[in-house]
Design an enzyme around this catalytic site. Structure first.
Site, PDB file in Angstrom:
ATOM      1  N   CYS A 166       3.580   8.373   1.106  1.00 41.03           N
ATOM      2  CA  CYS A 166       4.134   7.416   2.066  1.00 41.03           C
ATOM      3  C   CYS A 166       4.209   6.081   1.330  1.00 41.03           C
ATOM      4  O   CYS A 166       3.191   5.569   0.865  1.00 41.03           O
ATOM      5  CB  CYS A 166       3.197   7.346   3.263  1.00 41.03           C
ATOM      6  SG  CYS A 166       3.673   6.098   4.451  1.00 41.03           S
ATOM      7  N   CYS A 212       6.490  -6.916   6.886  1.00 38.06           N
ATOM      8  CA  CYS A 212       7.664  -6.414   7.606  1.00 38.06           C
ATOM      9  C   CYS A 212       8.122  -7.490   8.572  1.00 38.06           C
ATOM     10  O   CYS A 212       7.300  -8.217   9.124  1.00 38.06           O
ATOM     11  CB  CYS A 212       7.299  -5.138   8.376  1.00 38.06           C
ATOM     12  SG  CYS A 212       8.712  -4.351   9.199  1.00 38.06           S
ATOM     13  N   GLU A 242       0.822  -1.201   0.000  1.00 35.40           N
ATOM     14  CA  GLU A 242       0.000   0.000   0.000  1.00 35.40           C
ATOM     15  C   GLU A 242       0.858   1.254   0.000  1.00 35.40           C
ATOM     16  O   GLU A 242       1.993   1.241   0.484  1.00 35.40           O
ATOM     17  CB  GLU A 242      -0.911  -0.001   1.250  1.00 35.40           C
ATOM     18  CG  GLU A 242      -1.884  -1.166   1.218  1.00 35.40           C
ATOM     19  CD  GLU A 242      -2.798  -1.250   2.437  1.00 35.40           C
ATOM     20  OE1 GLU A 242      -3.885  -1.802   2.299  1.00 35.40           O
ATOM     21  OE2 GLU A 242      -2.423  -0.776   3.526  1.00 35.40           O
ATOM     22  N   CYS A 284       2.065  -2.434  15.623  1.00 37.87           N
ATOM     23  CA  CYS A 284       1.983  -2.091  14.201  1.00 37.87           C
ATOM     24  C   CYS A 284       1.329  -3.232  13.429  1.00 37.87           C
ATOM     25  O   CYS A 284       1.772  -4.382  13.518  1.00 37.87           O
ATOM     26  CB  CYS A 284       3.384  -1.821  13.664  1.00 37.87           C
ATOM     27  SG  CYS A 284       3.415  -1.514  11.894  1.00 37.87           S
ATOM     28  N   CYS A 292      -0.332   5.659  10.049  1.00 36.88           N
ATOM     29  CA  CYS A 292       0.880   4.945  10.471  1.00 36.88           C
ATOM     30  C   CYS A 292       0.531   3.665  11.197  1.00 36.88           C
ATOM     31  O   CYS A 292      -0.271   3.680  12.132  1.00 36.88           O
ATOM     32  CB  CYS A 292       1.691   5.774  11.458  1.00 36.88           C
ATOM     33  SG  CYS A 292       2.422   7.212  10.754  1.00 36.88           S
ATOM     34  N   CYS A 352       7.000  -5.310  15.445  1.00 39.74           N
ATOM     35  CA  CYS A 352       6.602  -4.384  16.514  1.00 39.74           C
ATOM     36  C   CYS A 352       5.134  -4.666  16.856  1.00 39.74           C
ATOM     37  O   CYS A 352       4.282  -4.673  15.966  1.00 39.74           O
ATOM     38  CB  CYS A 352       6.783  -2.927  16.076  1.00 39.74           C
ATOM     39  SG  CYS A 352       8.483  -2.545  15.605  1.00 39.74           S
TER      40      CYS A 352
END
Ligand code: SAH
Length: 390
Positions: free
Chosen positions: A134, A141, A121, A148, A382, A145
């Protein structure tokens, strides 16, 4: 384009708690593209295909300057040559699958399907004086974390340099055709351009180092070799991969570095940002400070404020103390109210607590600005990018 529901992440790629993934699973390589190559490599390749060397530059001008990849529009190239060059150097890398807008049309989130079905995205945001895209550097990933959504989905694969660049080229095209509405009438008189690129979408770009640097070169090389963006408008955001930060320092490209710190003490950061078990808070801050000394670029510290977890006044004091210990004027702090993610037990700090955190940092002389959150209602803010791989 129609909206399709986002499939759930594939559980087999989800990391175990605390697990870090540096090496992306092997999948078929994305097709080679002009934007993977330096200008010299493009020329060599075009010559090895039996064409004249200057065709590489013509093709680059179509792609980076005119934002064109349709052979029909390349009238300065003989027809047979165009077809072959476009087939071999401008293959389709991103297919748009979802496009959603928010903030009165000033924010647009795109989901792209890559050649192997992986989904990434990007989020395009229009502000009064700038346009920021962005972008994603990996599908998923590996940094895990816990707050996230991308981190929770695990790592599918690295993107190629061209897959990263294509997200920006698409954005530039969308702006040219007026796709990003909203804003003031006066703005419409000027054709909008991408002014800022932030590596804050999916992925840890420093874990996909060579593609990320290749993309930065293509973005900053002057036209027609690249998009000619200012390096100062590009932000590399990282969990704190110290060797990656040091490599970036040595490149001498003055991009902005953002360090996702989220806690000033190792005990909490070990939990919030698992890479901290390898490189501690002080080592990450030292690397960021070395980056500042080498480039003169003020570093950003990202700090997602999580209610009752990392938002205590003493943590603001400790953060300020650690930053000031390295010097003054080299850093600023960007607190971000935590964006909620599915299944997470955490939520954003209370407004009064957030304000207190900011004021305490400022009282220590640390420039601090709360990061504006865009696209929350379309899961585009975010930490909310979690489109899964088909
Ligand atoms: N891997 C890079 C880029 C990730 S996203 C990095 O970690 O820096 C960009 C920023 O969004 C990071 O600072 C990240 O910590 C932050 N972020 C992640 N999840 C978030 C959430 N739920 N709410 C607010 N910020 C979040």
């Amino acid at each position: 384009m129609t909206e399709t529901p986002t499939p759930l992440p594939d559980p087999s790629t989800r990391p175990e708690p605390g697990q870090l993934t540096f090496r992306a699973p092997r999948r078929g390589k994305p097709p080679r593209h002009l934007a993977d190559l330096s200008p010299a490599e493009r020329k060599d390749l075009v010559e090895s295909m039996g064409h004249r060397g200057f065709r590489a530059r013509q093709l680059s001008a179509h792609y980076f300057e005119r934002l064109v990849d349709d052979p029909e529009a390349m009238t300065d190239l003989p027809k047979a040559v165009r077809t072959e060059l476009v087939r071999d150097l401008l293959p389709t890398l991103l297919t748009p699958v979802v496009r959603r807008q928010a903030d009165d049309g000033r924010t647009m989130k795109y989901a792209w399907r890559l050649h192997d079905g992986a989904i990434v995205e990007s989020v395009l945001m229009r502000y009064p004086n700038r346009v920021t895209i962005c972008i994603s550097s990996q599908a998923g990933c590996g940094m895990n974390c816990p707050f996230c959504a991308t981190g929770q989905a695990g790592l599918t694969r690295n993107l190629s340099a061209a897959e990263i660049v294509e997200q920006v080229v698409w954005a530039a095209r969308a702006l040219r055709t007026g796709e990003l509405a909203g804003g003031e009438d006066a703005d419409r008189e000027h054709p909008l351009r991408v002014s800022n690129v932030v590596f804050m979408g999916m992925g840890e770009a420093l874990a996909n180092y060579s593609a990320a640097i290749g993309a930065i070169r293509r973005l900053t090389d002057p036209a027609p070799d690249g998009l000619g963006l200012s390096a100062r408008g590009i932000t590399m955001s990282t969990v704190g991969l110290v060797p990656g930060i040091d490599k970036l320092t040595a490149e001498g490209i003055p991009v902005t570095l953002a360090l996702s710190l989220h806690a000033p003490d190792d005990e909490l950061r070990d939990e919030l940002v698992p890479i901290n078990t390898r490189w501690k808070v002080d080592e990450a801050i030292d690397a960021a400070h070395r980056y500042y000394r080498a480039t003169g670029r003020r570093v950003s510290i990202e700090y997602a404020l999580i209610r009752d977890i990392n938002d205590q006044g003493w943590r603001a004091d400790l953060l300020a103390e650690k930053l000031n210990r390295r010097g003054r004027g080299w850093v600023h702090v960007n607190p971000i109210p935590l964006n909620p993610t599915p299944g997470s037990k955490w939520t954003a700090s209370r407004p009064g607590v957030e304000q207190n955190f900011v004021e305490r940092l400022r009282a220590h002389g640390i420039p601090t600005t709360i990061r504006d959150t865009r696209g929350q209602d379309i899961d585009g803010a975010c930490g909310q990018l979690a489109a899964a791989t088909a």
